[in-house]
Scaffold this motif. Structure first.
Motif, mmCIF file in Angstrom:
data_model
loop_
_atom_site.group_PDB
_atom_site.id
_atom_site.type_symbol
_atom_site.label_atom_id
_atom_site.label_comp_id
_atom_site.label_asym_id
_atom_site.label_seq_id
_atom_site.Cartn_x
_atom_site.Cartn_y
_atom_site.Cartn_z
ATOM 1 N N MET A 1 0.850 -1.171 0.000
ATOM 2 C CA MET A 1 0.000 0.000 0.000
ATOM 3 C C MET A 1 0.899 1.237 0.000
ATOM 4 S SD MET A 1 -2.782 1.241 2.877
ATOM 5 C CE MET A 1 -1.808 0.878 4.306
ATOM 6 N N ALA A 2 0.730 2.084 -0.993
ATOM 7 C CA ALA A 2 1.467 3.343 -1.044
ATOM 8 C C ALA A 2 0.874 4.290 -0.012
ATOM 9 C CB ALA A 2 1.381 3.949 -2.437
ATOM 10 N N THR A 3 1.716 5.028 0.650
ATOM 11 C CA THR A 3 1.235 5.945 1.685
ATOM 12 C C THR A 3 1.761 7.344 1.445
ATOM 13 O OG1 THR A 3 3.098 5.500 3.152
ATOM 14 C CG2 THR A 3 1.151 4.111 3.419
ATOM 15 N N LYS A 4 1.063 8.289 2.043
ATOM 16 C CA LYS A 4 1.497 9.674 2.017
ATOM 17 C C LYS A 4 1.252 10.230 3.410
ATOM 18 C CE LYS A 4 0.724 14.160 0.064
ATOM 19 N NZ LYS A 4 1.222 14.837 -1.056
ATOM 20 N N THR A 5 2.251 10.852 3.962
ATOM 21 C CA THR A 5 2.117 11.441 5.289
ATOM 22 C C THR A 5 1.419 12.783 5.163
ATOM 23 O OG1 THR A 5 4.123 10.341 6.042
ATOM 24 C CG2 THR A 5 3.382 12.245 7.311
ATOM 25 N N ILE A 6 0.393 12.965 5.977
ATOM 26 C CA ILE A 6 -0.318 14.244 6.018
ATOM 27 C C ILE A 6 -0.375 14.697 7.468
ATOM 28 C CG2 ILE A 6 -1.708 13.755 3.974
ATOM 29 C CD1 ILE A 6 -4.049 13.162 5.890
ATOM 30 N N GLY A 7 -0.579 15.963 7.650
ATOM 31 C CA GLY A 7 -0.679 16.485 9.006
ATOM 32 C C GLY A 7 -2.057 17.067 9.252
ATOM 33 N N PHE A 8 -2.497 16.972 10.474
ATOM 34 C CA PHE A 8 -3.728 17.643 10.858
ATOM 35 C C PHE A 8 -3.619 18.034 12.317
ATOM 36 C CE2 PHE A 8 -4.498 13.123 11.199
ATOM 37 C CZ PHE A 8 -5.085 12.964 12.440
ATOM 38 N N ALA A 9 -4.355 19.053 12.679
ATOM 39 C CA ALA A 9 -4.274 19.596 14.032
ATOM 40 C C ALA A 9 -5.354 19.002 14.912
ATOM 41 C CB ALA A 9 -4.423 21.113 13.988
ATOM 42 N N VAL A 10 -4.988 18.768 16.166
ATOM 43 C CA VAL A 10 -5.922 18.287 17.176
ATOM 44 C C VAL A 10 -5.821 19.231 18.371
ATOM 45 C CG1 VAL A 10 -6.487 16.373 18.717
ATOM 46 C CG2 VAL A 10 -5.625 15.902 16.423
ATOM 47 N N ALA A 11 -6.960 19.689 18.838
ATOM 48 C CA ALA A 11 -6.958 20.585 19.997
ATOM 49 C C ALA A 11 -6.377 19.853 21.208
ATOM 50 C CB ALA A 11 -8.376 21.056 20.290
ATOM 51 N N LEU A 18 -8.241 11.333 21.651
ATOM 52 C CA LEU A 18 -7.644 10.707 20.480
ATOM 53 C C LEU A 18 -6.783 9.515 20.897
ATOM 54 C CD1 LEU A 18 -6.958 10.559 17.457
ATOM 55 C CD2 LEU A 18 -5.116 12.210 17.908
ATOM 56 N N ASP A 19 -5.976 9.699 21.916
ATOM 57 C CA ASP A 19 -5.111 8.606 22.373
ATOM 58 C C ASP A 19 -5.929 7.413 22.865
ATOM 59 O OD1 ASP A 19 -2.821 10.011 21.721
ATOM 60 O OD2 ASP A 19 -2.540 10.797 23.761
ATOM 61 N N ARG A 20 -6.991 7.674 23.616
ATOM 62 C CA ARG A 20 -7.840 6.601 24.122
ATOM 63 C C ARG A 20 -8.500 5.844 22.968
ATOM 64 N NH1 ARG A 20 -13.126 6.696 24.808
ATOM 65 N NH2 ARG A 20 -13.229 8.975 24.782
ATOM 66 N N LEU A 21 -9.047 6.590 22.020
ATOM 67 C CA LEU A 21 -9.708 5.960 20.872
ATOM 68 C C LEU A 21 -8.713 5.236 19.973
ATOM 69 C CD1 LEU A 21 -12.277 8.775 20.062
ATOM 70 C CD2 LEU A 21 -12.763 6.517 21.046
ATOM 71 N N THR A 22 -7.520 5.802 19.835
ATOM 72 C CA THR A 22 -6.473 5.161 19.043
ATOM 73 C C THR A 22 -6.063 3.838 19.680
ATOM 74 O OG1 THR A 22 -5.650 7.260 18.197
ATOM 75 C CG2 THR A 22 -4.117 5.422 18.167
ATOM 76 N N ASP A 23 -5.923 3.829 20.999
ATOM 77 C CA ASP A 23 -5.591 2.577 21.684
ATOM 78 C C ASP A 23 -6.684 1.540 21.477
ATOM 79 O OD1 ASP A 23 -3.203 3.572 22.613
ATOM 80 O OD2 ASP A 23 -3.989 4.105 24.592
ATOM 81 N N ARG A 24 -7.920 1.984 21.570
ATOM 82 C CA ARG A 24 -9.058 1.060 21.481
ATOM 83 C C ARG A 24 -9.287 0.546 20.061
ATOM 84 N NH1 ARG A 24 -14.407 -0.267 24.114
ATOM 85 N NH2 ARG A 24 -15.213 -1.464 22.390
ATOM 86 N N PHE A 25 -9.278 1.439 19.079
ATOM 87 C CA PHE A 25 -9.686 1.059 17.726
ATOM 88 C C PHE A 25 -8.542 0.969 16.722
ATOM 89 C CE2 PHE A 25 -13.460 3.036 19.636
ATOM 90 C CZ PHE A 25 -14.330 1.973 19.538
ATOM 91 N N GLY A 26 -7.361 1.417 17.096
ATOM 92 C CA GLY A 26 -6.238 1.365 16.175
ATOM 93 C C GLY A 26 -5.033 0.657 16.746
ATOM 94 N N ASN A 27 -5.239 -0.061 17.866
ATOM 95 C CA ASN A 27 -4.134 -0.756 18.537
ATOM 96 C C ASN A 27 -2.950 0.168 18.779
ATOM 97 O OD1 ASN A 27 -5.451 -3.286 18.678
ATOM 98 N ND2 ASN A 27 -4.981 -3.635 16.526
ATOM 99 N N GLY A 28 -3.252 1.423 19.134
ATOM 100 C CA GLY A 28 -2.201 2.389 19.421
ATOM 101 C C GLY A 28 -1.609 3.065 18.195
ATOM 102 N N ASN A 29 -2.092 2.710 17.026
ATOM 103 C CA ASN A 29 -1.563 3.248 15.773
ATOM 104 C C ASN A 29 -2.562 4.262 15.218
ATOM 105 O OD1 ASN A 29 -1.277 3.459 12.857
ATOM 106 N ND2 ASN A 29 0.232 1.818 13.029
ATOM 107 N N ARG A 30 -2.156 5.522 15.162
ATOM 108 C CA ARG A 30 -3.069 6.576 14.708
ATOM 109 C C ARG A 30 -3.497 6.390 13.249
ATOM 110 N NH1 ARG A 30 -0.575 11.929 17.700
ATOM 111 N NH2 ARG A 30 -1.440 11.426 19.759
ATOM 112 N N SER A 31 -2.609 5.891 12.420
ATOM 113 C CA SER A 31 -2.976 5.645 11.022
ATOM 114 C C SER A 31 -4.049 4.566 10.936
ATOM 115 C CB SER A 31 -1.752 5.236 10.207
ATOM 116 O OG SER A 31 -0.840 6.311 10.139
ATOM 117 N N ALA A 32 -3.880 3.503 11.703
ATOM 118 C CA ALA A 32 -4.884 2.435 11.723
ATOM 119 C C ALA A 32 -6.202 2.973 12.267
ATOM 120 C CB ALA A 32 -4.400 1.261 12.558
ATOM 121 N N PHE A 33 -6.121 3.804 13.298
ATOM 122 C CA PHE A 33 -7.336 4.406 13.845
ATOM 123 C C PHE A 33 -8.038 5.264 12.798
ATOM 124 C CE2 PHE A 33 -9.257 8.276 15.565
ATOM 125 C CZ PHE A 33 -10.371 7.703 16.177
ATOM 126 N N LEU A 34 -7.285 6.066 12.061
ATOM 127 C CA LEU A 34 -7.887 6.919 11.043
ATOM 128 C C LEU A 34 -8.545 6.085 9.954
ATOM 129 C CD1 LEU A 34 -8.480 9.705 9.903
ATOM 130 C CD2 LEU A 34 -6.217 9.661 8.830
#
Length: 83
Positions: A1-11, A18-34
């Motif tokens: 899978m080709a990837t491209k790094t993008i940035g976005f702001a979080v308050a 975000l960290d709690r949801l990333t742990d729960r639904f992305g196994n700690g990986n923000r890309s997987a969570f997204l």
């Protein structure tokens, strides 16, 4: 899978969420969570479009003076002829 790094702001106040949801639904990986969040939003979008289509169909049935069973019979007849 080709990837491209993008940035976005979080308050700051959303970071722990975000960290709690990333742990729960992305196994700690923000890309997987997204990716999972996008999948879930597509499900929500499809459901909303289905509701709109059902409302459209109900209006058309009423405008045509049909009862609720007639459109189902028409769809079945059309599908039967395609097989």
């Amino acid at each position: 899978m080709a990837t491209k790094t993008i940035g976005f702001a979080v308050a700051k106040e959303d970071l722990s969420r975000l960290d709690r949801l990333t742990d729960r639904f992305g196994n700690g990986n923000r890309s997987a969570f997204l990716r999972e969040a996008m999948h879930q939003m597509e499900v929500v979008d499809r459901a909303a479009r289905l509701v709109d289509l059902q409302a459209y169909g109900a209006r058309r049935v009423t405008e045509a003076g049909l009862d609720d069973d007639e459109p189902v019979a028409v769809v079945r007849r059309v599908l039967k002829n395609r097989i």
